[in-house]
Design an enzyme around this catalytic site. Structure first.
Site, mmCIF file in Angstrom:
data_model
loop_
_atom_site.group_PDB
_atom_site.id
_atom_site.type_symbol
_atom_site.label_atom_id
_atom_site.label_comp_id
_atom_site.label_asym_id
_atom_site.label_seq_id
_atom_site.Cartn_x
_atom_site.Cartn_y
_atom_site.Cartn_z
ATOM 1 N N LYS A 49 0.835 -1.202 0.000
ATOM 2 C CA LYS A 49 0.000 0.000 0.000
ATOM 3 C C LYS A 49 0.869 1.251 0.000
ATOM 4 O O LYS A 49 0.581 2.216 -0.704
ATOM 5 C CB LYS A 49 -0.957 -0.033 1.207
ATOM 6 C CG LYS A 49 -2.062 -1.069 1.037
ATOM 7 C CD LYS A 49 -2.817 -1.383 2.314
ATOM 8 C CE LYS A 49 -3.805 -2.538 2.077
ATOM 9 N NZ LYS A 49 -4.472 -3.003 3.293
ATOM 10 N N GLN A 93 -4.597 -1.697 9.490
ATOM 11 C CA GLN A 93 -4.464 -3.000 8.844
ATOM 12 C C GLN A 93 -5.104 -4.111 9.679
ATOM 13 O O GLN A 93 -4.823 -4.260 10.859
ATOM 14 C CB GLN A 93 -2.970 -3.310 8.586
ATOM 15 C CG GLN A 93 -2.736 -4.591 7.809
ATOM 16 C CD GLN A 93 -3.380 -4.580 6.419
ATOM 17 O OE1 GLN A 93 -3.235 -3.630 5.653
ATOM 18 N NE2 GLN A 93 -4.136 -5.627 6.085
ATOM 19 N N ASP A 116 -11.191 2.798 4.345
ATOM 20 C CA ASP A 116 -11.387 1.352 4.312
ATOM 21 C C ASP A 116 -12.883 1.008 4.255
ATOM 22 O O ASP A 116 -13.256 -0.130 3.983
ATOM 23 C CB ASP A 116 -10.784 0.743 5.594
ATOM 24 C CG ASP A 116 -9.798 -0.359 5.286
ATOM 25 O OD1 ASP A 116 -9.710 -0.749 4.111
ATOM 26 O OD2 ASP A 116 -9.121 -0.821 6.220
#
Ligand code: NAP
Length: 293
Positions: A49, A93, A116
């Site tokens: 990422k 994450q 997200d």
């Protein structure tokens, strides 16, 4: 059989984003990437990422915290990032090490920075078909893959394997939306579903997201179906330097004999997830700075 090449499709999306970001005046969009602990898969996802953010011209701010970080410490970090004017998007994450409460952390992220798409408000917007929010990256990536591969879900039977908050539920909602490219008839399967093969064999479009290596075999696929394999499983393999190989939730050799279109693992949904995260970060920046596109 046609391979749906996620690497190529993600590369075009990334090129589009790069051009868009280079035309933005002033400060570039900033994505905070929070990783707790050293789970090997999480280490590689965050690295990927960061690399993609860099390639596009976004600022990737990596924040690492050790295993043993408390819920309170992590919530405080999220509060600081929420208040930081220089941060447009926040990604924590997943999975977080135990005993951290992941859902509470997802809800702690400000909805405006929730690139997200796991915050209650953003998931609710998907259900309400309100485009002002953020759609979680893997489901959004699947829809983009389908659209860019010329697959229209209208009137099709879409069977989703898995009902997680991260993939199964949101992708089912997206396929169901009353929108161009969607309008599917959706069946969702999970661990209590009886005779899964009977359902998968009725699928015009089969989306597998259960985390079970090569679960879907060719005999479970309807001839001519589109198969999207979301699974990323590490299977021990002594012939590999790393000691493992990556495999999806679909047994590719047998499923590809029946499918009309199919995604590989790796190189299918994975690259799209990363690309959609970048797209959401640029969107968050634009919404915060009120710059239209
Ligand atoms: P998850 O949270 O573990 O959810 C798995 C789902 O599959 C659950 O709903 C579970 O049912 C269902 N399931 C498990 N075993 C089953 C079985 N034998 N038959 C039917 N249903 C079964 O997993 P996830 O986060 O959604 O991830 C799924 C897979 O996608 C994993 O391999 C993950 O690594 C991968 N993934 C890939 C990406 C990407 O970018 N490509 C992104 C996210 C995840 P219950 O609800 O009944 O337990």
């Amino acid at each position: 059989m046609e391979l749906i090449d996620g690497n190529t499709i993600a590369a075009s999306l990334i090129a589009e984003l790069k051009a868009e970001v280079s035309s933005l005046p002033g400060r570039k969009p900033c994505l905070a990437l929070v990783r707790v602990g050293d789970d090997p898969a999480s280490v590689s996802y965050v690295r990927k990422k960061e690399k993609t953010a860099d390639e596009i011209g976004l600022v990737g701010r990596i924040i690492l915290r050790p295993v043993g970080t408390t819920q309170q410490e992590l919530e405080q970090l999220i509060d600081e990032l929420n208040a930081d004017e220089g941060v447009d998007g926040i990604l924590v994450q997943s999975p977080l090490p135990k005993p951290l409460d992941e859902l509470a952390i997802f809800r702690r992220v400000s909805p405006e920075k929730d690139v997200d798409g796991f915050h209650t408000l953003n998931l609710g917007k998907v259900a309400q078909e309100d485009d002002s929010g953020f759609v979680s990256c893997t489901p959004a990536g699947i829809m983009e893959l389908l659209a860019r591969s010329g697959v229209d879900l209208k009137g099709k039977h879409v069977v989703v394997l898995g009902r997680s908050l991260i993939v199964g539920k949101p992708v089912a909602l997206l396929a169901l939306q009353k929108k161009t490219g969607a309008n599917g008839t959706v069946t969702i399967c999970h661990s209590s579903t009886r005779d899964i093969g009977n359902l998968t064999r009725q699928a015009d479009v089969l989306i597998a997201a259960i985390g079970k290596p090569e679960f879907v075999t060719g005999d479970m696929v309807k001839p001519g179906a589109v198969v999207i394999d979301v699974g990323i499983n590490r299977v021990p393999d002594a012939t590999k330097k790393t000691g493992y190989r990556l495999t999806g939730d679909v047994h590719f050799p047998s499923a590809s004999e029946r499918a009309d279109k199919i995604t590989p693992v790796p190189g299918g949904v994975g690259p799209m997830t990363v690309a959609m995260l970048m797209k959401n970060t640029v969107k968050a920046y634009r919404l915060r700075h009120r710059t239209g596109h």
